[in-house]
Design an enzyme around this catalytic site. Sequence first.
Site, short mmCIF file in Angstrom:
data_model
loop_
_atom_site.label_atom_id
_atom_site.label_comp_id
_atom_site.label_asym_id
_atom_site.label_seq_id
_atom_site.Cartn_x
_atom_site.Cartn_y
_atom_site.Cartn_z
N ASN A 9 93.01 49.53 43.55
CA ASN A 9 92.78 49.04 44.60
C ASN A 9 92.28 50.09 45.40
OD1 ASN A 9 92.62 48.05 47.36
ND2 ASN A 9 94.92 47.64 47.70
N TRP A 10 90.69 50.15 45.53
CA TRP A 10 90.19 51.28 46.19
C TRP A 10 90.37 51.35 47.62
CZ3 TRP A 10 84.75 51.64 43.17
CH2 TRP A 10 85.09 51.90 41.60
N LYS A 11 90.87 50.38 48.14
CA LYS A 11 91.15 50.28 49.73
C LYS A 11 89.92 50.56 50.43
CE LYS A 11 95.83 50.78 49.04
NZ LYS A 11 97.52 51.34 49.38
N HIS A 96 97.92 41.75 50.71
CA HIS A 96 98.53 42.95 50.77
C HIS A 96 99.09 43.35 51.96
CE1 HIS A 96 98.19 47.39 50.55
NE2 HIS A 96 97.94 47.02 48.93
N GLU A 98 99.04 46.00 53.81
CA GLU A 98 98.19 46.47 54.90
C GLU A 98 97.55 45.40 55.78
OE1 GLU A 98 96.21 49.33 52.30
OE2 GLU A 98 98.22 50.40 51.76
N GLU A 168 105.03 45.08 45.67
CA GLU A 168 104.55 46.44 46.25
C GLU A 168 105.72 46.80 47.51
OE1 GLU A 168 100.14 47.54 45.26
OE2 GLU A 168 100.26 46.27 47.11
N GLY A 174 101.50 54.93 49.02
CA GLY A 174 100.92 55.73 49.63
C GLY A 174 101.70 56.96 50.18
N SER A 214 102.78 54.21 44.62
CA SER A 214 102.54 55.65 44.29
C SER A 214 102.58 55.58 42.58
CB SER A 214 103.73 56.35 44.79
OG SER A 214 103.46 56.45 46.38
N GLY A 235 96.83 52.41 44.18
CA GLY A 235 95.99 52.67 45.09
C GLY A 235 95.31 54.00 44.75
N GLY A 236 96.18 55.07 45.35
CA GLY A 236 95.27 56.42 45.34
C GLY A 236 95.00 56.80 44.20
P1 13P Z 1 99.31 53.77 46.41
O1 13P Z 1 99.07 53.74 44.88
O2 13P Z 1 98.19 54.54 46.95
O3 13P Z 1 100.82 53.91 46.88
O4 13P Z 1 98.91 52.30 46.63
C1 13P Z 1 99.56 51.24 46.13
C2 13P Z 1 98.89 50.01 46.80
O5 13P Z 1 98.92 49.74 47.76
C3 13P Z 1 97.87 49.42 45.73
O6 13P Z 1 97.74 48.10 46.35
#
Ligand code: 13P
Length: 257
Positions: A9-11, A96, A98, A168, A174, A214, A235-236
């Site tokens: 997930n590149w956000k 998600h 967010e 999640e 994050g 993470s 994510g990251g």
């Molecule tokens: P991180 O891997 O950056 O913690 O993010 C997880 C995430 O929200 C994937 O959708």
Amino acid sequence: MRRKFVAGNWKMNTSFQSAQSLAREVASAVAASNPAVDVAVCPPFPFLWPVQQVLVGSPVALGGQNAYHEKSGAFTGETSLDMLIDVGCQWVILGHSERRQFFGETDASINRKIAASVERGLGVIFCIGEVLEDRQAGRTETVLETQLAGGLAGFTATQLQKMVIAYEPVWAIGTGVTASPEQAESAHAFIRNWIAMHIDASLATALRIQYGGSVKPENAKEILSQPNVDGALVGGASLKSDQFLGIISAAAELARV
Ligand code: 13P
């Protein structure tokens, strides 16, 4: 055995150029190593098409990070599921944390989006997870149950066959703090059991549940080796090809044993 599924997930990250080069690096490494793992990348909307161009002929699938449930019309700023399908998406991330936290998404609005995706045959990665306060108060399972019951209200097992759930925990997203393998396993087992009890036992057995929060190459193997953890939503670490590929390799190693 459930095939593991690692999705990035590149956000709201990357540029036209960096999105294409990241996708190119991932696609070529995955094609070369041919891991026994499903892989997808979910770039921001403007880069779906350029990334799709890079992924042509590759085993790496494309996904959107959100969508609106209506087919078309006067919904300024929104993206329909048909538009995602049109540019080559096989997956869409829905619910998600967010989106829930910053954009007011609710279990009911997520339910409408899942319904629209099911109708169009797009694979859904349905995200759920508790915030730190809920975990500390011992409410994790209550929160998961509410999100599952709300998001999945009204669906049959047949309709949900393509669905993947991503657990999640919001406090792990994050933050660099990952859920312990035991915490992840316990939440995943709870989710699978809830699906078995409230929807269908064979759907529950086949359902893939990704862990997100993470995930890094260093902790991937430990988390992914839990019996109810069937992949990762990253994510990251999905923004750096070597890290994302490290997580895919960890999943592939486990698929071999
Ligand atoms: P991180 O891997 O950056 O913690 O993010 C997880 C995430 O929200 C994937 O959708």
